[in-house]
Structure formats: C-alpha cells, structure tokens
Design an enzyme around this catalytic site. Structure first.
Site, short mmCIF file in Angstrom:
data_model
loop_
_atom_site.label_atom_id
_atom_site.label_comp_id
_atom_site.label_asym_id
_atom_site.label_seq_id
_atom_site.Cartn_x
_atom_site.Cartn_y
_atom_site.Cartn_z
CE LYS A 157 -4.28 -1.88 2.25
NZ LYS A 157 -5.11 -1.73 3.45
CG HIS A 200 -7.76 -10.11 4.33
ND1 HIS A 200 -6.68 -9.28 3.58
CD2 HIS A 200 -8.21 -9.51 5.41
CE1 HIS A 200 -6.52 -8.41 4.73
NE2 HIS A 200 -7.23 -8.49 5.65
NE ARG A 239 -2.44 -8.62 4.99
CZ ARG A 239 -1.19 -8.04 5.08
NH1 ARG A 239 -0.35 -8.54 4.57
NH2 ARG A 239 -1.06 -7.10 5.62
CG HIS A 294 -0.13 -4.03 9.32
ND1 HIS A 294 -0.43 -4.78 10.39
CD2 HIS A 294 -0.87 -4.19 8.23
CE1 HIS A 294 -1.38 -5.59 9.88
NE2 HIS A 294 -1.63 -5.32 8.82
CE1 TYR A 351 -4.12 -11.02 12.02
CE2 TYR A 351 -2.99 -8.81 11.95
CZ TYR A 351 -3.68 -9.81 11.29
OH TYR A 351 -4.09 -9.83 10.10
#
Length: 282
Positions: A157, A222, A225, A248, A257
């Site tokens: 990203k 996803h 992941r 991230h 998480y």
C-alpha cells in the site's frame, strides 16, 4: 493528490471515488454543501454498518481538508458528518488443522504437475507462508523473485516496498510453477493481458477449500494472511517484526492479532482449566 502525494494504490483511489460519488448522489454537489446538507447523510447511511459509515465519513473529511488546503473553500462543514464508533471485529482465522487440510489437498493435486495445480500451490504457499495481500500477490512481477536470496521484494500500500521471507516450501512450489509458467510475461502469475485478478484468486482459494472439505465461507486470501499473522504470533513472533512482514504502516493495525491470540488463550483456559467445570472437585 492521493495518487501524487500519498502514492495511493488504484484500489484505494477507486474506493475514495465511490464514496464521494455515492455521497453526492444523496445530497448534491459536495463542493458547495453546508453543514445542514451533510447532516442529512446520517439518514441516508442509516442502514449501513458503523464501519462503512466511518469509512465514508473519513473520505469526506479528507475531501474537505483538501478543499481548504487548496483554498477552494474557506469553511469546513465536515463536523456535521456522522461519527460512529465502530468496534473493530476480530479477523477470521483458520486452525492449524484446517491449514494442513488445505495444503494436503493442494499438494495432492499438484503431484501430477498440472500447471493449474502448481500455480495454486505456489499461490497458497505465498499467501500463508509470507502473508502477502491478495493485490500484492497477483501483481508480483517476475523481477521480485530472486534466484538465490530467500526474500521477495513486495510493493504494498502507498507504493511502499518491503522484503518478505520465502520459506523453503514456498521456494520449491515457486520453482515448480516457474518451470511450467508461460514464457514472456512480466508477472509471476500471468493471465490474459496482464496478471491473475484478485477475484479469480478469491475463487480459486474457495474452490480449493470446498475440495478439502472445509466450509468455503471460512476461507479467503485475506483469511490466509490472517492465519499467517496469528500463527506466527502464537509461535512467539515479535509484534514489530510482524508489523514489518505484513507491511502495516501503524503498529495499531498489527495489534489486532494480540486480541486474536488473547481470545484463543481465554478459550483454552475455559476448556482446560481445572475450575472450568464450575467446581474444584473432579
């Protein structure tokens, strides 16, 4: 501005465009809308999930911030936008047994060296073994795969690059796929005209889940992941390392998480603790 200054990906740009155009359909020209006009969006969005409303409001707040920066407006009507407080849901995860079943099926199908089966095995290994986003995986250029080093160069990203490790298993699966992959394409997973689409990857993973006798509703790129991240954390991985591997920008995104792991530990205590049955006897 989003593309030039922030390096936003094409999918991000499309999402902002949809949110702005959708708001404009409800209340008219956004560039001249006042607070009373924007306040009507709350009613128009009443049936949407809080997280969706929060995303749409965020897009509009950034839009009005841009208008102010560019001196296209002298006031900011965005305080009138809805401000829901969404509770971030815990990501879906797969058990180790379910992951094992997925891989067992993929490996069984790849045993005959059919190109489609070898491709799927390589895709699966990189989703779970390296934690790549679906968009990163399907657009992976051939130049990102080194001959010797056990690392991939991934563009995530915001056009940010990071290095991710590739396991021995994934290297073997990639090697088998590259041996039968069509020549001449610049992508690791080519398709007609360009590369494999995210939608097709989604379909392939769900179809594999069904053949492995796992509910397809539980499985997606996803989710794999998420499984990568959760199982690494269970194994003792450092949260900052996990942040780097996942790409991230904010550690707060990775911290979700820790809640997944905590939920697993609570379930374990409730199931196995001597007092879980409600008494000390036994």
């Amino acid at each position: 501005m989003l593309a030039a200054e922030r390096g936003a990906a094409a999918n991000t740009l499309a999402a902002y465009r949809r949110d702005l155009e959708g708001a404009e359909q409800l209340v008219g020209d956004l560039t001249t809308a006042d607070r009373a006009t924007l306040a009507r969006l709350g009613q128009g969005w009443a049936a949407l999930a809080p997280s969706t409303v929060a995303r749409k409001s965020s897009a509009l707040r950034q839009f009005y911030g841009f208008l102010l920066d560019e001196k296209l407006r002298t006031d900011d009507p965005s305080p009138a936008l809805p401000r829901p407080a969404p509770r971030r849901p815990l990501p879906k995860i797969l058990s180790h047994g379910e992951v094992d079943a997925l891989f067992a099926r993929a490996e069984l199908e790849a045993a005959g060296d059919r190109p489609e089966a070898l491709r799927l095995l390589a895709l699966l290994e990189l989703l779970y073994g390296s934690g790549l986003r679906a968009s990163e995986l399907v657009a992976l250029p051939l130049s990102a795969v080194p001959r010797d080093a056990p690392l991939l160069t991934v563009t995530g990203k915001g056009s940010q690059q990071r290095m991710v490790p590739v396991s021995r298993r994934a290297r073997e699966a990639l090697s088998r796929w590259l041996a039968v992959r069509p020549d001449g394409a610049r992508y690791v997973f080519p398709s007609r005209g360009k590369h494999l689409s995210r939608i097709r990857l989604f379909q392939l993973v769900k179809e594999l889940a069904a053949r492995a006798e796992i509910d397809p509703a539980k499985v997606s790129p996803h989710v794999l992941r998420h499984a990568f991240a959760t199982h690494l954390l269970e194994g003792g991985a450092d949260l900052r390392v996990l942040q780097t591997l996942l790409g991230h920008a904010d550690i707060a995104t990775t911290q979700i998480y820790t809640h997944v792991d905590a939920a697993r530990l609570v379930a374990l205590v409730n199931a196995r603790h001597p007092l879980a049955g409600g008494g000390r006897g036994g």
